[in-house]
Write an enzyme that holds these catalytic residues in place. Structure first.
Site, PDB file in Angstrom:
ATOM      1  N   ASP A   1      -0.370  -1.500   4.752  1.00 52.00           N
ATOM      2  CA  ASP A   1      -0.799  -2.608   3.918  1.00 52.00           C
ATOM      3  C   ASP A   1      -0.007  -3.863   4.312  1.00 52.00           C
ATOM      4  OD1 ASP A   1      -1.976  -3.892   1.542  1.00 52.00           O
ATOM      5  OD2 ASP A   1       0.037  -3.708   0.690  1.00 52.00           O
TER       6      ASP A   1
ATOM      7  N   ASN B   1      -4.954  -0.353  -4.784  1.00 53.79           N
ATOM      8  CA  ASN B   1      -5.956  -0.177  -3.737  1.00 53.79           C
ATOM      9  C   ASN B   1      -5.414   0.557  -2.517  1.00 53.79           C
ATOM     10  OD1 ASN B   1      -4.371  -2.483  -3.125  1.00 53.79           O
ATOM     11  ND2 ASN B   1      -5.965  -3.284  -1.788  1.00 53.79           N
TER      12      ASN B   1
END
Length: 271
Positions: A9, A225
């Site tokens: 990420d 997420n």
């Protein structure tokens, strides 16, 4: 465990709270990449918000944009990024989304993303200005209903607003759109994509490219997420700054993004 690829990420993971990659983290990533371990950036960001970070890191792996709605590979002969996979929202769903936000949640700012275009109705909105500063992206000013009517491939809708209103909107949309992927990337941001879009599904689409299985993958992230990819990967690492709900599903928790947690994990497994 033999790890053959890293999926990372960006915000809250690769970047610190000043939205920067520290020199220590950059060195750790380059050391891994120089040992032929792909380091792949996975983000809710649009392509331009990821590519400049790739350039900073001097890496050329595919990128996963919009939390998996768009996967881009190397440049083609025209100097454009190859589209490995693209999943857009239905035009009718975007029209309904826009109507709900516009009529019931007027304080919410809604943006649309299509390939490498970020489309807004008010480029001077405080939320838009904040997102520009974070991602270094420049929006395109359009009337959103007419843009939707043109039936572009819309990969993501982003709704930005105060936490309490965002929570209300999230509840409303999840009730009305069971077919969509809807989640908060932070307490002021609500992201909406096609229902089969996720970071883990995007990773699956790259496994054949690298001839790897999920058990040979490290995934590292800090927010809701990221949870599906942390659970999917053979080694899922949550950042120290992640919410408790994210930490509890990870295989391990590293230091925060302001303590070079990504660097710490890379050194632990690849030094």
């Amino acid at each position: 465990m033999t790890l053959k690829a890293i999926f990372s990420d960006i915000d809250g993971t690769l970047l610190n709270s000043n939205h920067q990659i520290t020199e220590e983290t950059k060195k750790a990533i380059l050391k891994v990449v120089n040992n032929n371990i792909p380091f792949i950036l996975v983000s809710a960001r649009m392509p331009s918000g990821i590519l400049h970070l790739q350039q900073t890191l001097s890496i050329d792996s595919p990128i996963i944009c919009y939390s998996g709605a768009l996967i881009l590979g190397p440049d083609n002969d025209n100097g454009e990024k190859t589209i490995i996979d693209s999943t857009s929202l239905l035009q009718t769903d975007v029209q309904k989304l826009y109507k709900i936000v516009n009529e019931l949640y007027s304080s919410i700012n809604i943006s649309l993303y299509s390939h490498n275009q970020w489309v807004v109705s008010d480029s001077q909105n405080e939320w838009v200005i904040q997102e520009m500063e974070i991602t270094n992206a420049t929006p395109i000013h359009r009337q959103l209903p007419s843009f939707i009517e043109e039936n572009h491939a819309i990969h993501k809708c982003l709704c930005m607003g105060e936490p309490q209103i965002i929570n209300q909107l999230e509840s409303t949309l999840k009730d009305k759109f069971a077919n969509l992927t809807i989640y908060k990337s932070k307490d002021t941001y609500l992201e909406i994509m096609s229902g089969n879009v996720s970071k883990s599904n995007a990773i699956k689409k790259l496994e054949n490219l690298y001839h790897i299985t999920n058990q040979e993958i490290m995934a590292i992230g800090d927010n809701f997420n990221d949870m599906d990819m942390l659970k999917y990967a053979g080694l899922g690492v949550a950042m120290g700054n992640a919410p408790d709900e994210v930490k509890v599903i990870a295989d391990e928790v590293t230091l925060s993004n302001n303590e070079n947690g990504l660097k710490h994990t890379l050194q632990k497994y690849f030094d």
